[in-house]
Design a protein around this motif. Structure first.
Motif, mmCIF file in Angstrom:
data_model
loop_
_atom_site.group_PDB
_atom_site.id
_atom_site.type_symbol
_atom_site.label_atom_id
_atom_site.label_comp_id
_atom_site.label_asym_id
_atom_site.label_seq_id
_atom_site.Cartn_x
_atom_site.Cartn_y
_atom_site.Cartn_z
ATOM 1 N N LEU A 1 0.986 -1.235 -0.063
ATOM 2 C CA LEU A 1 -0.051 0.392 -0.026
ATOM 3 C C LEU A 1 0.824 1.343 0.048
ATOM 4 O O LEU A 1 0.521 2.241 -0.630
ATOM 5 C CB LEU A 1 -0.827 -0.040 1.239
ATOM 6 C CG LEU A 1 -1.885 1.238 1.384
ATOM 7 C CD1 LEU A 1 -2.554 1.052 0.285
ATOM 8 C CD2 LEU A 1 -2.467 0.933 2.601
ATOM 9 N N LEU A 2 1.920 1.179 0.803
ATOM 10 C CA LEU A 2 3.040 2.390 0.601
ATOM 11 C C LEU A 2 3.417 2.522 -0.572
ATOM 12 O O LEU A 2 3.839 3.836 -0.917
ATOM 13 C CB LEU A 2 3.773 2.181 1.763
ATOM 14 C CG LEU A 2 3.637 2.391 3.298
ATOM 15 C CD1 LEU A 2 4.379 1.994 4.134
ATOM 16 C CD2 LEU A 2 3.131 3.585 3.487
ATOM 17 N N VAL A 3 3.779 1.289 -1.373
ATOM 18 C CA VAL A 3 4.557 1.569 -2.595
ATOM 19 C C VAL A 3 3.495 1.945 -3.914
ATOM 20 O O VAL A 3 3.705 2.752 -4.796
ATOM 21 C CB VAL A 3 5.480 0.721 -2.928
ATOM 22 C CG1 VAL A 3 6.120 0.615 -4.328
ATOM 23 C CG2 VAL A 3 6.516 0.269 -2.043
ATOM 24 N N PHE A 4 2.448 1.598 -3.780
ATOM 25 C CA PHE A 4 1.332 1.478 -4.871
ATOM 26 C C PHE A 4 -0.055 1.857 -4.010
ATOM 27 O O PHE A 4 -0.628 0.841 -4.123
ATOM 28 C CB PHE A 4 1.342 0.468 -5.601
ATOM 29 C CG PHE A 4 0.590 0.767 -6.811
ATOM 30 C CD1 PHE A 4 1.167 1.263 -7.991
ATOM 31 C CD2 PHE A 4 -0.824 0.273 -7.089
ATOM 32 C CE1 PHE A 4 0.513 1.476 -9.223
ATOM 33 C CE2 PHE A 4 -1.370 0.434 -8.273
ATOM 34 C CZ PHE A 4 -0.815 1.078 -9.225
ATOM 35 N N TRP B 1 9.115 8.211 -7.550
ATOM 36 C CA TRP B 1 8.077 7.199 -7.234
ATOM 37 C C TRP B 1 7.587 7.135 -5.824
ATOM 38 O O TRP B 1 6.577 7.180 -5.571
ATOM 39 C CB TRP B 1 8.324 5.857 -7.825
ATOM 40 C CG TRP B 1 6.965 5.084 -7.729
ATOM 41 C CD1 TRP B 1 6.953 3.898 -6.734
ATOM 42 C CD2 TRP B 1 5.965 4.746 -8.515
ATOM 43 N NE1 TRP B 1 6.012 3.282 -6.598
ATOM 44 C CE2 TRP B 1 5.265 3.704 -7.889
ATOM 45 C CE3 TRP B 1 5.764 5.457 -9.733
ATOM 46 C CZ2 TRP B 1 4.019 3.224 -8.564
ATOM 47 C CZ3 TRP B 1 4.631 4.891 -10.135
ATOM 48 C CH2 TRP B 1 3.691 3.881 -9.962
ATOM 49 N N THR B 2 8.396 6.758 -4.900
ATOM 50 C CA THR B 2 8.185 6.505 -3.629
ATOM 51 C C THR B 2 7.755 7.996 -2.841
ATOM 52 O O THR B 2 6.778 7.856 -2.164
ATOM 53 C CB THR B 2 9.336 6.047 -2.615
ATOM 54 O OG1 THR B 2 10.583 6.874 -2.972
ATOM 55 C CG2 THR B 2 9.588 4.558 -3.375
ATOM 56 N N MET C 1 3.378 10.786 -0.749
ATOM 57 C CA MET C 1 2.425 12.003 -0.526
ATOM 58 C C MET C 1 1.063 11.593 -0.643
ATOM 59 O O MET C 1 0.171 12.108 0.058
ATOM 60 C CB MET C 1 2.710 13.125 -1.567
ATOM 61 C CG MET C 1 4.190 13.523 -1.379
ATOM 62 S SD MET C 1 4.746 14.691 -2.872
ATOM 63 C CE MET C 1 3.258 15.803 -2.733
ATOM 64 N N TYR C 2 0.583 10.597 -1.653
ATOM 65 C CA TYR C 2 -0.806 10.381 -1.850
ATOM 66 C C TYR C 2 -1.275 9.447 -0.751
ATOM 67 O O TYR C 2 -2.582 9.887 -0.199
ATOM 68 C CB TYR C 2 -0.835 9.416 -2.928
ATOM 69 C CG TYR C 2 -2.463 9.126 -3.515
ATOM 70 C CD1 TYR C 2 -3.225 9.848 -4.190
ATOM 71 C CD2 TYR C 2 -2.802 7.828 -2.823
ATOM 72 C CE1 TYR C 2 -4.310 9.487 -4.765
ATOM 73 C CE2 TYR C 2 -3.913 7.107 -3.311
ATOM 74 C CZ TYR C 2 -4.798 8.393 -4.203
ATOM 75 O OH TYR C 2 -6.102 7.868 -4.477
ATOM 76 N N PHE C 3 -0.485 8.669 -0.076
ATOM 77 C CA PHE C 3 -0.891 8.055 0.994
ATOM 78 C C PHE C 3 -0.989 8.978 2.454
ATOM 79 O O PHE C 3 -2.006 8.453 2.957
ATOM 80 C CB PHE C 3 0.194 6.753 1.362
ATOM 81 C CG PHE C 3 0.003 6.225 2.888
ATOM 82 C CD1 PHE C 3 -0.796 5.055 2.820
ATOM 83 C CD2 PHE C 3 0.766 6.712 3.926
ATOM 84 C CE1 PHE C 3 -0.871 4.487 4.081
ATOM 85 C CE2 PHE C 3 0.433 5.855 5.092
ATOM 86 C CZ PHE C 3 -0.390 4.769 5.209
ATOM 87 N N GLY D 1 10.376 4.429 1.796
ATOM 88 C CA GLY D 1 10.735 4.918 0.591
ATOM 89 C C GLY D 1 12.042 5.522 0.298
ATOM 90 O O GLY D 1 12.268 6.493 -0.518
ATOM 91 N N ASP D 2 13.191 5.087 1.095
ATOM 92 C CA ASP D 2 14.406 5.625 0.851
ATOM 93 C C ASP D 2 15.142 5.025 -0.265
ATOM 94 O O ASP D 2 15.460 3.699 -0.681
ATOM 95 C CB ASP D 2 15.377 5.231 1.914
ATOM 96 C CG ASP D 2 15.068 6.234 3.296
ATOM 97 O OD1 ASP D 2 14.547 7.428 3.079
ATOM 98 O OD2 ASP D 2 15.074 5.645 4.415
ATOM 99 N N GLY D 3 15.046 5.669 -1.429
ATOM 100 C CA GLY D 3 15.892 5.163 -2.841
ATOM 101 C C GLY D 3 16.347 6.455 -3.157
ATOM 102 O O GLY D 3 16.397 7.445 -2.599
#
Length: 280
Positions: free
Chosen positions: A108-111, A223-224, A229-231, A214-216
């Motif tokens: 859910l956090l990623v998508f 993306w993350t 932000m949406y989450f 989302g550490d990338g």
């Protein structure tokens, strides 16, 4: 040679007077103590005397009782204040997770774009634990993500031959300081906006800690960050703008919306700030 009557070498009439006994080197003081083998005082004789004397003193008894009462009262107050700021039962709620919840929540956090229902589920006016409700915030994933971030930061610094315990400690303390500052800012914003919701410090700490998932960098960072932000917008908007605030004045609703958008917009900035120095 003749001997006089009554005298002789053996069995003489007058015997030699015995020499007096030598005086003792030390005085015998064993009678001053209770009998003990070897003439030594009984172990703890002085201590027992002092304790019995103390217990027999009424003022000492009152002082001991008063001191015990103060210590007990202080202990109760300490536990009360501790449970006031850090409730163990509330903290257990945020760690009530299982493997299925962790996997679904990471997805859910990623998508988060296909997720429809964002409301937290209740049972008898009590929110369901995270393992029974995907929308419930947790502190397990933020804690593990924070530890992973620190370990990856140390590995990145080691690859670049810039690793040192001081730098790693500074990296961890900086990340923790940003989370605390963000939580304090959200608490202040909720107070100024007079938001009536069930959001607690643990809730805000959980939502602020999800950023470490989302550490990338570069494409992964973009993306993350967008997904986070949406989450954050959907989660905080559902939690902060509950039914009680729907009928409020329009300025208050706009302030609550701005607060939610501001909290979401800060996430990619903080992620970039925490990671840009690790990549060259």
């Amino acid at each position: 040679m003749a001997y006089h009557s009554g005298y002789g070498a053996h069995g003489s009439k007058y015997r030699a007077r015995a020499a007096p006994d030598a005086p003792p080197l030390f005085d015998d003081t064993s009678g001053a103590y209770p009998s003990q083998p070897g003439g030594y005082p009984a172990p703890g004789a002085d201590v027992a005397f002092n304790v019995n004397h103390l217990l027999g003193d009424p003022m000492a008894n009152v002082a001991m009782a008063y001191g015990s009462s103060i210590a007990s009262h202080g202990k109760d107050m300490m536990h009360k204040e501790l449970h006031r700021f850090v409730s163990v039962n509330k903290l257990k709620y945020f760690f009530a997770v299982d493997t299925a919840y962790v996997a679904k929540k990471l997805g859910l956090l990623v998508f988060p774009y296909t997720h429809q229902n964002w409301e937290v589920q209740y049972s008898r006016d009590v929110p369901l634990p995270p393992r029974q409700d995907l929308n419930a915030p947790d502190l397990y994933i933020p804690t593990m993500a924070f530890i992973t971030y620190v370990l990856l930061a140390g590995m990145a610094l080691g690859i670049q031959k810039r690793f040192s315990p001081e730098v790693l400690g500074l990296c961890a303390s900086t990340a923790l300081a940003w989370v605390l500052m963000e939580v304090l800012a959200l608490l202040l914003g909720l107070y100024l906006a007079t938001v009536r919701s069930d959001l607690s410090t643990f809730h805000l700490l959980a939502y602020s800690g999800y950023k470490y998932v989302g550490d990338g960098y570069y494409v992964a960072l973009a993306w993350t960050s967008a997904a986070l932000m949406y989450f954050i917008v959907r989660s905080l908007r559902t939690a902060a703008l509950g039914p009680d605030s729907m009928g409020g004045p329009a300025p208050r609703q706009r302030l609550q919306l701005y607060l939610t958008l501001g909290a979401a917009a800060c996430q990619p900035l903080i992620i970039y700030w925490l990671t840009f120095h690790l990549v060259r």
